[in-house]
Design an enzyme around this catalytic site. Structure first.
Site, PDB file in Angstrom:
ATOM      1  N   HIS A  17       4.401  -7.113   2.465  1.00  0.00           N
ATOM      2  CA  HIS A  17       5.362  -6.828   3.543  1.00  0.00           C
ATOM      3  C   HIS A  17       6.543  -7.783   3.446  1.00  0.00           C
ATOM      4  O   HIS A  17       7.701  -7.379   3.572  1.00  0.00           O
ATOM      5  CB  HIS A  17       4.715  -7.010   4.933  1.00  0.00           C
ATOM      6  N   LYS A  41      -4.878   3.111  15.802  1.00  0.00           N
ATOM      7  CA  LYS A  41      -5.794   2.326  14.967  1.00  0.00           C
ATOM      8  C   LYS A  41      -6.376   1.161  15.737  1.00  0.00           C
ATOM      9  O   LYS A  41      -5.685   0.544  16.545  1.00  0.00           O
ATOM     10  CB  LYS A  41      -5.032   1.732  13.777  1.00  0.00           C
ATOM     11  N   ARG A  90       3.373   1.763  -2.523  1.00  0.00           N
ATOM     12  CA  ARG A  90       2.590   1.112  -3.563  1.00  0.00           C
ATOM     13  C   ARG A  90       2.185   2.085  -4.654  1.00  0.00           C
ATOM     14  O   ARG A  90       2.088   1.723  -5.805  1.00  0.00           O
ATOM     15  CB  ARG A  90       1.316   0.489  -2.963  1.00  0.00           C
ATOM     16  N   SER A 128      -3.441  -4.454   3.989  1.00  0.00           N
ATOM     17  CA  SER A 128      -4.002  -5.217   5.101  1.00  0.00           C
ATOM     18  C   SER A 128      -5.501  -4.972   5.254  1.00  0.00           C
ATOM     19  O   SER A 128      -6.276  -5.912   5.475  1.00  0.00           O
ATOM     20  CB  SER A 128      -3.282  -4.856   6.402  1.00  0.00           C
TER      21      SER A 128
HETATM   22  P1  ADP Z   1       1.177   1.412   8.660  1.00  0.00           P
HETATM   23  O1  ADP Z   1      -0.024   0.870   9.330  1.00  0.00           O
HETATM   24  O2  ADP Z   1       2.233   1.991   9.541  1.00  0.00           O
HETATM   25  O3  ADP Z   1       0.887   2.222   7.409  1.00  0.00           O
HETATM   26  P2  ADP Z   1       1.459  -1.094   7.362  1.00  0.00           P
HETATM   27  O4  ADP Z   1       1.447  -2.263   8.257  1.00  0.00           O
HETATM   28  O5  ADP Z   1       0.242  -0.854   6.549  1.00  0.00           O
HETATM   29  O6  ADP Z   1       1.926   0.163   8.109  1.00  0.00           O
HETATM   30  O7  ADP Z   1       2.682  -1.233   6.381  1.00  0.00           O
HETATM   31  C1  ADP Z   1       4.032  -1.103   6.795  1.00  0.00           C
HETATM   32  C2  ADP Z   1       4.839  -0.633   5.617  1.00  0.00           C
HETATM   33  O8  ADP Z   1       4.709  -1.576   4.561  1.00  0.00           O
HETATM   34  C3  ADP Z   1       4.393   0.711   5.051  1.00  0.00           C
HETATM   35  O9  ADP Z   1       5.535   1.409   4.630  1.00  0.00           O
HETATM   36  C4  ADP Z   1       3.561   0.331   3.860  1.00  0.00           C
HETATM   37  O10 ADP Z   1       3.576   1.336   2.864  1.00  0.00           O
HETATM   38  C5  ADP Z   1       4.299  -0.924   3.391  1.00  0.00           C
HETATM   39  N1  ADP Z   1       3.467  -1.826   2.615  1.00  0.00           N
HETATM   40  C6  ADP Z   1       2.262  -2.322   2.930  1.00  0.00           C
HETATM   41  N2  ADP Z   1       1.791  -3.137   1.945  1.00  0.00           N
HETATM   42  C7  ADP Z   1       2.740  -3.144   0.980  1.00  0.00           C
HETATM   43  C8  ADP Z   1       2.860  -3.769  -0.309  1.00  0.00           C
HETATM   44  N3  ADP Z   1       1.883  -4.536  -0.802  1.00  0.00           N
HETATM   45  N4  ADP Z   1       4.003  -3.548  -1.009  1.00  0.00           N
HETATM   46  C9  ADP Z   1       4.961  -2.746  -0.508  1.00  0.00           C
HETATM   47  N5  ADP Z   1       4.914  -2.121   0.667  1.00  0.00           N
HETATM   48  C10 ADP Z   1       3.822  -2.310   1.411  1.00  0.00           C
END
Ligand code: ADP
Length: 162
Positions: A17, A41, A90, A128
């Site tokens: 992130h 969630k 990703r 995450s």
């Molecule tokens: P959500 O729960 O809304 O999917 P996340 O908190 O998992 O959101 O992630 C927010 C954004 O960050 C999403 O667009 C997700 O694809 C992106 N993201 C999460 N991990 C990575 C990573 N390792 N590299 C690039 N983008 C990421």
């Protein structure tokens, strides 16, 4: 002056992130990292805890701020005058999900453009959910998340909350 929002659950925020935020802040004048609080969630961290961790992570970047949002993200974009919605990608699974979401958001607000940012190869395995699982088994997550997050995760597990 182009403002962008980067919405997500950030439960917890990771180095992946942070990398997206860092790159976005070089492209856009202002970046709002938006912690969505209305997710269905079940989360490990409260919205306020996620907000605090993100604030600490971006504190040196003047054009980045963290917000909490309990409305639709496109509504939130409108409220703060952001014309870009950033999502990180990703892999192809992210793409299918994110593409559908972008279609829905475009219908809800045609003025907001979704921009996909591919992950840095260093972070493509980071998610995450996997980090929480690894930490639950006592695995070392220190290379995957900023120090403030590693500490917070450790504290959660030692207090027995999962
Ligand atoms: P959500 O729960 O809304 O999917 P996340 O908190 O998992 O959101 O992630 C927010 C954004 O960050 C999403 O667009 C997700 O694809 C992106 N993201 C999460 N991990 C990575 C990573 N390792 N590299 C690039 N983008 C990421």
């Amino acid at each position: 002056m182009v403002k962008a929002i980067f919405p997500g659950s950030f439960d917890p925020p990771t180095n992946g992130h942070l990398n997206v935020i860092e790159r976005a802040r070089r492209i856009y004048n202002e970046v709002f990292v938006v912690v969505a609080t209305n997710s269905e969630k079940k989360t490990m961290f409260t919205p306020e805890e996620r907000y605090d961790m993100l604030c600490e992570m971006v504190k040196d970047w003047k054009n980045v701020s963290v917000r909490l949002c309990d409305t639709l993200v496109v509504e939130y974009a409108k409220q703060v005058g952001a014309s870009v919605l950033i999502r990180g990608l990703r892999n192809i699974d992210d793409f299918s999900y994110e593409f559908d979401l972008s279609m829905m958001n475009k219908t809800l607000n045609p003025d907001v453009e979704t921009v996909f940012m591919p992950t840095d190869p260093k972070y493509f395995v980071l998610r995450s959910s996997a980090i929480k699982e690894l930490a639950a088994y006592g695995g070392d997550i220190s290379s995957m998340v900023p120090g403030v997050v590693a500490e917070a995760v450790k504290k959660k597990f030692s207090s027995g909350i999962r």
